[in-house]
Write a protein that holds these residues in place. Structure first.
Motif, PDB file in Angstrom:
ATOM      1  N   ILE A  12      -8.110  -1.694   6.684  1.00 45.80           N
ATOM      2  CA  ILE A  12      -7.708  -1.888   5.299  1.00 45.80           C
ATOM      3  C   ILE A  12      -6.933  -3.195   5.191  1.00 45.80           C
ATOM      4  O   ILE A  12      -6.549  -3.787   6.202  1.00 45.80           O
ATOM      5  N   GLU A  13      -6.700  -3.663   3.980  1.00 42.38           N
ATOM      6  CA  GLU A  13      -5.991  -4.921   3.776  1.00 42.38           C
ATOM      7  C   GLU A  13      -4.626  -4.643   3.167  1.00 42.38           C
ATOM      8  O   GLU A  13      -4.501  -3.823   2.266  1.00 42.38           O
ATOM      9  N   GLY A  14      -3.599  -5.318   3.657  1.00 38.46           N
ATOM     10  CA  GLY A  14      -2.260  -5.171   3.119  1.00 38.46           C
ATOM     11  C   GLY A  14      -1.231  -5.694   4.091  1.00 38.46           C
ATOM     12  O   GLY A  14      -1.537  -6.085   5.235  1.00 38.46           O
ATOM     13  N   LYS A  15       0.022  -5.716   3.644  1.00 38.18           N
ATOM     14  CA  LYS A  15       1.129  -6.210   4.468  1.00 38.18           C
ATOM     15  C   LYS A  15       2.166  -5.130   4.755  1.00 38.18           C
ATOM     16  O   LYS A  15       2.812  -5.145   5.793  1.00 38.18           O
ATOM     17  N   LEU A  16       2.339  -4.200   3.804  1.00 41.30           N
ATOM     18  CA  LEU A  16       3.349  -3.153   3.959  1.00 41.30           C
ATOM     19  C   LEU A  16       2.751  -1.829   3.478  1.00 41.30           C
ATOM     20  O   LEU A  16       2.283  -1.732   2.347  1.00 41.30           O
ATOM     21  N   LEU A  17       2.774  -0.825   4.347  1.00 43.51           N
ATOM     22  CA  LEU A  17       2.253   0.501   4.005  1.00 43.51           C
ATOM     23  C   LEU A  17       3.399   1.502   4.005  1.00 43.51           C
ATOM     24  O   LEU A  17       4.171   1.587   4.964  1.00 43.51           O
ATOM     25  N   ILE A  18       3.494   2.276   2.918  1.00 41.39           N
ATOM     26  CA  ILE A  18       4.476   3.365   2.846  1.00 41.39           C
ATOM     27  C   ILE A  18       3.710   4.671   2.690  1.00 41.39           C
ATOM     28  O   ILE A  18       2.931   4.843   1.755  1.00 41.39           O
TER      29      ILE A  18
ATOM     30  N   LEU B  64       0.848  -1.185   0.000  1.00 42.69           N
ATOM     31  CA  LEU B  64       0.000   0.000   0.000  1.00 42.69           C
ATOM     32  C   LEU B  64       0.884   1.236   0.000  1.00 42.69           C
ATOM     33  O   LEU B  64       1.718   1.416   0.900  1.00 42.69           O
ATOM     34  N   LEU B  65       0.716   2.086  -0.997  1.00 46.91           N
ATOM     35  CA  LEU B  65       1.474   3.321  -1.092  1.00 46.91           C
ATOM     36  C   LEU B  65       0.484   4.482  -1.062  1.00 46.91           C
ATOM     37  O   LEU B  65      -0.483   4.493  -1.839  1.00 46.91           O
ATOM     38  N   ALA B  66       0.699   5.430  -0.168  1.00 47.72           N
ATOM     39  CA  ALA B  66      -0.262   6.513  -0.016  1.00 47.72           C
ATOM     40  C   ALA B  66       0.453   7.823   0.288  1.00 47.72           C
ATOM     41  O   ALA B  66       1.557   7.841   0.849  1.00 47.72           O
ATOM     42  N   ALA B  67      -0.207   8.927  -0.072  1.00 47.26           N
ATOM     43  CA  ALA B  67       0.314  10.269   0.185  1.00 47.26           C
ATOM     44  C   ALA B  67      -0.865  11.202   0.433  1.00 47.26           C
ATOM     45  O   ALA B  67      -2.004  10.885   0.064  1.00 47.26           O
TER      46      ALA B  67
ATOM     47  N   LYS C 232      -5.310   3.903  13.026  1.00 47.54           N
ATOM     48  CA  LYS C 232      -6.259   3.007  13.696  1.00 47.54           C
ATOM     49  C   LYS C 232      -6.951   2.084  12.694  1.00 47.54           C
ATOM     50  O   LYS C 232      -7.626   1.128  13.098  1.00 47.54           O
ATOM     51  N   SER C 233      -6.780   2.346  11.401  1.00 49.06           N
ATOM     52  CA  SER C 233      -7.401   1.516  10.359  1.00 49.06           C
ATOM     53  C   SER C 233      -6.463   0.439   9.834  1.00 49.06           C
ATOM     54  O   SER C 233      -6.803  -0.251   8.869  1.00 49.06           O
ATOM     55  N   LEU C 234      -5.280   0.298  10.452  1.00 48.82           N
ATOM     56  CA  LEU C 234      -4.307  -0.682   9.966  1.00 48.82           C
ATOM     57  C   LEU C 234      -4.529  -2.045  10.621  1.00 48.82           C
ATOM     58  O   LEU C 234      -4.775  -2.129  11.831  1.00 48.82           O
TER      59      LEU C 234
END
Length: 775
Positions: free
Chosen positions: A446-452, A403-406, A469-471
């Motif tokens: 949310i669904e995922g393994k690695l968030l940047i 997951l990549l977010a800005a 809190k949504s991780l």
């Protein structure tokens, strides 16, 4: 009330008439354009059939109204009438009453029924029904249900009239009166008279001082409890929204509220403010912790974020997941595949990220943050056997692990381009639905393994809390940002507090890697970061120039610079002018007007659309000002106006403007154009998260209140290829000297240390001698 209104009517300019055609109506805000047949007026009306426009909660055709306002001349449609206040006129003759009761307001009441009512009650029938509804029971052959319908309809309609008249007596025009009526209905006057300060929270466009004026008329003056409570909440909210404070100290709050509420005639005493702060705490409208006064949403956001970080940090899944040899083997293979050599600090960042549940990665421009991000993703994929192709997960139960977010759309786009992976805004990742909230929270992660998360300096406390809190757990998080850039627009200083708590593994990149031989922009940014200005700042280099000019010359100089860039083949999308203030001769508004005429001059082939004081043309570069999750556009997105449609050409019968955001076309109704502004020039805050081939940065003494080192640093780091500075070198030198960053009250750092870093805190309090003894 009615007598004062009649007197008011005699003094003011007015038009009496009967509406016969509604040209346009916005049901959401009541804005209406209609045509009336003029029956009486004290205005110089040229035509007995005239167009009126204003805000009306309801309007009925073929009924008499009195409108108060002023004549306006439209360049295309001629004389029109802008309505500021209005009232409905009840019919005064028997025929008028019959026509009224058999009109559209009373479905099912035919002319014969209306005639029976008038025959029995006379021409004062309406007044009698309003005063004594049971009088209808004496009308021959009038069924009970119809009598009830007539009475209820009249009472409801008269309720609206009374509310609108009462609100006009309080000084509200039709637009705000309509908003108030839509919020409170027939209870509007009662609610306002019970507590006018509710208007501040409930009605957009009404501030504390406006509500306080009404309060004074109602006797809510001086130390009145409701006045003090409203003042406390308003003052704290202003400090959060305008200055970024998460809390204010008790003493600051008392002093600030006293200054807000006190007048020359009467000073609000400290004891009364302290007492009402306690009352607000008891009611749950404030939280006071160790003499720090919080709005509840900020208190729970701060507390919740600390809890989320603690949960993430306590994960032990990753510490010994891979051996040193496995990591080095994967890193070597990646370097060989990409034909690069990672620097020691970059290797450290990648290795720390892989073995940590959460890591902070910070550094200025050109220090290789993007290279490290890409390395982390590639190594994690290699070691854990994850595919980097999202399509491979299309038919699988598990989702794409990365997951990549800005914070902004442009920052997310840059992230995606640099990594080759999908990236989204944080709001989109969380499924933001505007006023309806978010799809994801602690119960629906949310669904995922690695968030940047990139550009973390822009993320305020509210959004950070919602994100963390949504991780799900397990989850690894990499927080990326430049601590020297501007803080978030909203309250808090999340990245800064994360870094200075020293309880989260952190890698600071300091060496500059993205630097070609003929490039000096990144070098300049790092010099400014250190408080230095090169002696060569006034000299032209291959990618940087400085043009000396006075403040009254700045707009012309900027236009000349942009015109030269146009001649070299650059477009408006390539060039971004950045200015820190909106008003004034060298502000954003003045710049945009001049640059619009340069980049997109008036032409017979270009349609225009005016909204307030803004003029949009097809071909204009525009900026989205608010998040619009329904359409997938977000605050800071830049697009181009590709079409303008007239009301008669649309099914909505309203002017429309179409903007293309990187090929995605969004339709804006005219009433929604407050979401857009011209973007040839924008604020430095709005530019965060973006890069532009050319940045033009005026620096003049007129900006002095906004001139700070982190502001100039942020602006310069937006430039990708060329930087043009213009204005006064003395003003630039002054800005570099302004090292103080506006203080923001936050306890996030302290609470992180308390919950996660007892040992770190203890070490930080040791003297050098004590530390040597410990070692």
């Amino acid at each position: 009330m009615m007598e004062s209104m009649d007197l008011f009517a005699e003094e003011k300019k007015y038009v009496k008439g009967i509406p016969h055609h509604i040209v346009f109506r916005n049901e959401e805000n009541g804005y209406t354009v209609l045509r009336i047949r003029v029956e009486e007026t004290n205005e110089a009306i040229e035509d007995k059939d005239i167009a009126l426009f204003g805000f009306f909660p309801v309007i009925h055709l073929h009924e008499s109204y009195q409108f108060f306002g002023k004549i306006k001349m439209h360049p295309k449609y001629g004389q029109q009438y802008e309505v500021e206040q209005f009232r409905k006129l009840l019919p005064q003759s028997k025929d008028g009453v019959v026509q009224y009761l058999s009109g559209e307001l009373f479905p099912g009441i035919g002319k014969s029924t209306a005639e029976r009512i008038v025959a029995h009650l006379g021409e004062t029938a309406i007044t009698q029904i309003l005063n004594q509804p049971q009088c209808l029971s004496d009308v021959p052959k009038l069924p009970e249900d119809k009598a009830l319908q007539i009475a209820e309809t009249l009472m409801a309609h008269e309720g609206l009239e009374k509310v609108m008249i009462a609100l006009s007596d309080y000084g509200f025009g039709t637009q705000l009166s309509t908003k108030i009526y839509q919020a409170y209905g027939n209870d509007a006057v009662r609610i306002i008279e019970e507590n006018p300060y509710r208007l501040v929270q409930d009605i957009e466009g009404i501030g504390f001082h406006r509500a306080d004026e009404i309060g004074k008329r109602l006797g809510l003056v001086g130390n009145h409890p409701e006045r003090i409570q409203a003042g406390c909440l308003y003052w704290l909210n202003e400090k959060a929204q305008n200055e970024g404070h998460v809390f204010m100290t008790f003493a600051e709050t008392v002093d600030g509220v006293q200054e807000l509420l006190s007048t020359k005639q009467a000073e609000v005493d400290v004891g009364s403010i302290e007492n009402e702060l306690d009352v607000l705490e008891e009611k749950g409208q404030l939280i006071i912790e160790e003499l720090n006064v919080y709005l509840p949403s900020l208190y729970f956001a701060e507390k919740g974020l600390v809890t989320s970080i603690k949960k993430l940090s306590e994960q032990t899944d990753f510490e010994n997941e891979f051996s040193e040899s496995e990591f080095l083997e994967a890193l070597g293979a990646l370097e060989e595949r990409l034909n690069i050599q990672y620097a020691p600090s970059q290797k450290e960042a990648i290795q720390t990220a892989i073995h940590s549940p959460i890591m902070l990665l910070t550094g200025g421009p050109g220090t290789g943050k993007t290279t490290v991000i890409k390395g982390i993703v590639e190594i994690v994929a290699e070691l854990r056997g994850f595919s980097l192709n999202p399509k491979d997960y299309k038919d699988k139960e598990e989702s794409f692990p990365f997951l990549l977010a800005a914070p902004t759309g442009r920052a997310a786009k840059r992230m995606s381009e640099s990594t080759g992976l999908p990236a989204v805004t944080i709001h989109r990742l969380l499924g933001w639905r505007g006023g309806s909230g978010y799809d994801h929270d602690e119960e629906h992660p949310i669904e995922g393994k690695l968030l940047i998360i990139d550009e973390m300096s822009m993320v305020d406390l509210w959004l950070a809390n919602q994100l963390f809190k949504s991780l799900p757990l397990p989850m690894q998080v990499i927080v990326v940002g430049d601590e020297d850039q501007l803080p978030s627009v909203g309250p808090g200083q999340v990245l800064n507090d994360f870094l200075h708590s020293e309880v989260i593994p952190t890698v600071r990149l300091t060496d500059i890697y993205r630097q070609s031989e003929d490039s000096s922009i990144i070098e300049l940014a790092h010099e400014i970061k250190q408080g230095r200005l090169p002696e060569t700042i006034g000299q032209q280099t291959g990618d940087r120039s400085f043009f000396n000019c006075h403040q009254n010359q700045v707009v012309d100089v900027v236009c000349q610079v942009c015109n030269n860039a146009i001649k070299k083949g650059f477009t408006a999308m390539d060039i971004q002018v950045l200015v820190p203030i909106y008003r004034g001769s060298a502000g954003i508004d003045a710049m945009n007007t001049a640059l619009q005429n340069l980049f997109n001059p008036e032409s017979d082939s270009k349609r225009t659309l005016t909204f307030g004081d803004k003029l949009f043309r097809t071909g204009d570069k525009v900026l989205q000002l608010v998040n619009n999750p329904d359409e997938g556009v977000f605050n800071g997105d830049i697009g181009e106006v590709v079409a303008i449609f007239r009301a008669k050409e649309t099914t909505e019968k309203e002017d429309q403007l179409v903007v293309s955001f990187d090929g995605k076309e969004i339709v804006y109704l005219k009433r929604d154009l407050n979401q857009l502004t011209l973007a040839y020039c924008c604020s430095i805050h709005k530019s965060q998260g973006s890069e532009f081939p050319i940045v033009v940065l005026p620096i003049v003494k007129g900006y002095h209140r906004m001139l700070k080192r982190n502001l100039v640093y942020t602006a310069i780091t937006r430039s990708k290829s060329f930087l043009i500075l213009c204005g006064d070198i003395k003003a630039l030198e002054y800005s570099i000297e302004q090292t103080h960053v506006d203080r923001r009250n936050s306890m996030l750092k302290e609470k992180l240390i308390e919950r996660l870093g007892t040992e770190a805190l203890a070490l930080s309090e040791l003297s050098i001698e004590d530390f040597e003894e410990e070692v």
